[in-house]
Design a protein around this motif. Structure first.
Motif, PDB file in Angstrom:
ATOM      1  N   ASP A  66      39.136  43.328  31.302  1.00 56.12           N
ATOM      2  CA  ASP A  66      38.294  42.563  30.371  1.00 56.12           C
ATOM      3  C   ASP A  66      37.201  43.436  29.771  1.00 56.12           C
ATOM      4  OD1 ASP A  66      39.711  40.223  30.564  1.00 56.12           O
ATOM      5  OD2 ASP A  66      38.470  39.386  32.163  1.00 56.12           O
ATOM      6  N   LEU A  67      36.599  44.305  30.580  1.00 58.41           N
ATOM      7  CA  LEU A  67      35.552  45.172  30.049  1.00 58.41           C
ATOM      8  C   LEU A  67      36.117  46.236  29.121  1.00 58.41           C
ATOM      9  CD1 LEU A  67      33.236  45.566  33.170  1.00 58.41           C
ATOM     10  CD2 LEU A  67      32.745  44.336  31.045  1.00 58.41           C
ATOM     11  N   ILE A 115      26.447  52.990  33.144  1.00 57.91           N
ATOM     12  CA  ILE A 115      26.968  53.238  34.480  1.00 57.91           C
ATOM     13  C   ILE A 115      26.757  52.014  35.362  1.00 57.91           C
ATOM     14  CG2 ILE A 115      24.856  54.459  35.209  1.00 57.91           C
ATOM     15  CD1 ILE A 115      26.895  56.291  36.859  1.00 57.91           C
ATOM     16  N   VAL A 116      27.841  51.603  36.020  1.00 58.44           N
ATOM     17  CA  VAL A 116      27.883  50.386  36.821  1.00 58.44           C
ATOM     18  C   VAL A 116      28.152  50.779  38.269  1.00 58.44           C
ATOM     19  CG1 VAL A 116      29.027  48.161  37.165  1.00 58.44           C
ATOM     20  CG2 VAL A 116      28.823  49.123  34.845  1.00 58.44           C
ATOM     21  N   GLY A 117      27.268  50.406  39.182  1.00 64.24           N
ATOM     22  CA  GLY A 117      27.457  50.773  40.581  1.00 64.24           C
ATOM     23  C   GLY A 117      27.346  49.576  41.508  1.00 64.24           C
ATOM     24  N   HIS A 118      28.254  49.512  42.467  1.00 64.68           N
ATOM     25  CA  HIS A 118      28.226  48.447  43.474  1.00 64.68           C
ATOM     26  C   HIS A 118      27.877  49.027  44.840  1.00 64.68           C
ATOM     27  CE1 HIS A 118      30.515  46.113  46.668  1.00 64.68           C
ATOM     28  NE2 HIS A 118      29.570  45.294  46.287  1.00 64.68           N
ATOM     29  N   ILE A 280      30.160  40.867  44.353  1.00 59.86           N
ATOM     30  CA  ILE A 280      29.922  39.913  43.269  1.00 59.86           C
ATOM     31  C   ILE A 280      30.984  40.016  42.185  1.00 59.86           C
ATOM     32  CG2 ILE A 280      28.303  39.265  41.436  1.00 59.86           C
ATOM     33  CD1 ILE A 280      26.035  40.177  43.282  1.00 59.86           C
ATOM     34  N   HIS A 281      31.400  41.233  41.863  1.00 59.11           N
ATOM     35  CA  HIS A 281      32.374  41.429  40.795  1.00 59.11           C
ATOM     36  C   HIS A 281      33.741  40.880  41.160  1.00 59.11           C
ATOM     37  CE1 HIS A 281      32.315  44.828  43.503  1.00 59.11           C
ATOM     38  NE2 HIS A 281      33.528  45.183  43.129  1.00 59.11           N
ATOM     39  N   THR A 289      31.203  40.289  33.852  1.00 54.61           N
ATOM     40  CA  THR A 289      31.731  40.702  32.545  1.00 54.61           C
ATOM     41  C   THR A 289      30.863  40.171  31.410  1.00 54.61           C
ATOM     42  OG1 THR A 289      33.979  40.747  33.424  1.00 54.61           O
ATOM     43  CG2 THR A 289      33.753  40.657  31.042  1.00 54.61           C
ATOM     44  N   ALA A 290      30.464  38.907  31.492  1.00 55.61           N
ATOM     45  CA  ALA A 290      29.664  38.305  30.427  1.00 55.61           C
ATOM     46  C   ALA A 290      28.317  38.990  30.267  1.00 55.61           C
ATOM     47  CB  ALA A 290      29.471  36.815  30.708  1.00 55.61           C
ATOM     48  N   ASN A 291      27.695  39.348  31.383  1.00 57.73           N
ATOM     49  CA  ASN A 291      26.383  39.988  31.295  1.00 57.73           C
ATOM     50  C   ASN A 291      26.483  41.430  30.814  1.00 57.73           C
ATOM     51  OD1 ASN A 291      23.881  38.346  32.364  1.00 57.73           O
ATOM     52  ND2 ASN A 291      25.655  37.669  33.547  1.00 57.73           N
ATOM     53  N   ILE A 292      27.533  42.136  31.196  1.00 60.92           N
ATOM     54  CA  ILE A 292      27.719  43.492  30.661  1.00 60.92           C
ATOM     55  C   ILE A 292      28.002  43.416  29.166  1.00 60.92           C
ATOM     56  CG2 ILE A 292      29.177  45.551  30.743  1.00 60.92           C
ATOM     57  CD1 ILE A 292      29.420  45.162  33.749  1.00 60.92           C
ATOM     58  N   ARG A 293      28.694  42.373  28.742  1.00 52.23           N
ATOM     59  CA  ARG A 293      28.894  42.164  27.305  1.00 52.23           C
ATOM     60  C   ARG A 293      27.541  42.019  26.596  1.00 52.23           C
ATOM     61  NH1 ARG A 293      32.762  39.670  23.835  1.00 52.23           N
ATOM     62  NH2 ARG A 293      34.102  39.118  25.609  1.00 52.23           N
TER      63      ARG A 293
END
Length: 301
Positions: A66-67, A115-118, A280-281, A289-293
């Motif tokens: 999706d991203l 950059i996205v980190g978990h 969470i992901h 996904t919506a918030n990264i959008r």
């Protein structure tokens, strides 16, 4: 039949532009997944993912596709994890950031990056943003290892629960200073996750001084916080009420993270998800996904 052929063609085109391969960088073979780079606008960011401790890139399968419709994506396994080469070096924040930078250079993926980190990956994402602040367009932290926390912050939570000071000192010692297995006694298959845990412990002992010394780029910071307590009764601590600890820690952490977000002139968002656990992901992929959008859209205004 015509609709079926069109659907199959679309699927084949999608697969053609999604690549999973090994990339040699800094003398190490890294397992890498990319998608969407073929149509990239060079002015728009690439989304880069940092996985949790000892976890492979497949953990992002709930959000990657999706991203990738919004921006090109790159996910990878850090050295010693999953399909990447098993090397016997401590994965410090500097070494790990340098490895990611080398991968991007080998693949000719120029900045800017979101950059996205978990979890542990959130710590590595923050470090990468600090080592290469001019290359970052956004920072997304999904229930990260808390690099804003100090030992005193940790102890104060127990004080709120009326735990005796002697017991607090004992628990802190067991958490951070109790001797661990030496590297020679660690199964080579688990050296990667084990060594990441050692790096996290070392940083906690210094109140994350190395990370806090790094600059924070003036970019939007999105922080996702898990609100669901997940530890089953049989695994909970016998020394204190672990669920009460979780609730108190959540409240005090919110305040620190609010201040951290405001430390960037671009601000950002603190997203608390009461029904999501640490992953969470995976628990609420649509919200992530919506918030990264929203973050991506804010970058083109």
């Amino acid at each position: 039949m015509k609709l079926l052929k069109t659907a199959l063609l679309t699927l084949l085109v999608s697969f053609a532009f999604a690549q999973e391969k090994m990339v040699k960088a800094n003398g190490t073979n890294f397992h890498v997944f990319t998608k969407g780079l073929e149509n990239r606008d060079p002015k728009k960011p690439v989304i880069i993912f940092e996985n949790g401790m000892g976890v492979g890139l497949g953990n992002w399968d709930t959000v990657l596709d999706d991203l990738a419709k919004l921006a090109p994506v790159l996910a990878y396994d850090r050295a010693g994890v999953e399909k990447s080469d098993k090397i016997f070096q401590m994965p410090t924040v500097a070494r790990t950031s340098g490895n990611l930078k080398a991968i991007l250079e080998v693949l000719n993926i120029a900045p800017p990056y979101v950059i996205v980190g978990h979890s542990m990956g959130g710590l590595y994402a923050r470090a990468f943003a600090g080592f290469y602040p001019d290359e970052i367009a956004g920072l997304v932290l999904i229930d990260p290892a808390d690099f804003t926390e100090t030992k005193e912050d940790w102890n104060n939570i127990f004080r709120k629960l009326s735990i005796p000071e002697k017991k607090i000192d004992e628990m802190l010692y067991n958490r951070l200073y109790k001797p661990q297995l030496p590297p020679t006694q660690v199964d080579s298959m688990y050296y990667g996750p084990w060594s990441e845990a050692q790096v996290l412990g070392a940083l906690r002992r210094t109140d994350f001084a190395e990370v806090k010394a790094l600059p924070l780029p003036d970019v939007p910071v999105y922080f996702f916080m898990a609100g669901k307590f997940e530890v089953p009764p049989e695994l909970r601590s016998k020394d204190f009420d672990q669920e009460a600890f979780f609730q108190v820690r959540t409240l005090v952490n919110m305040e620190r993270w609010r201040k951290f977000i405001y430390s960037s002139r671009k601000g950002g968002s603190l997203i608390y998800l009461s029904n999501s656990g640490h992953f969470i992901h995976r628990d609420d992929a649509k919200v992530v996904t919506a918030n990264i959008r929203l973050l991506l859209e804010s970058l083109v205004k």
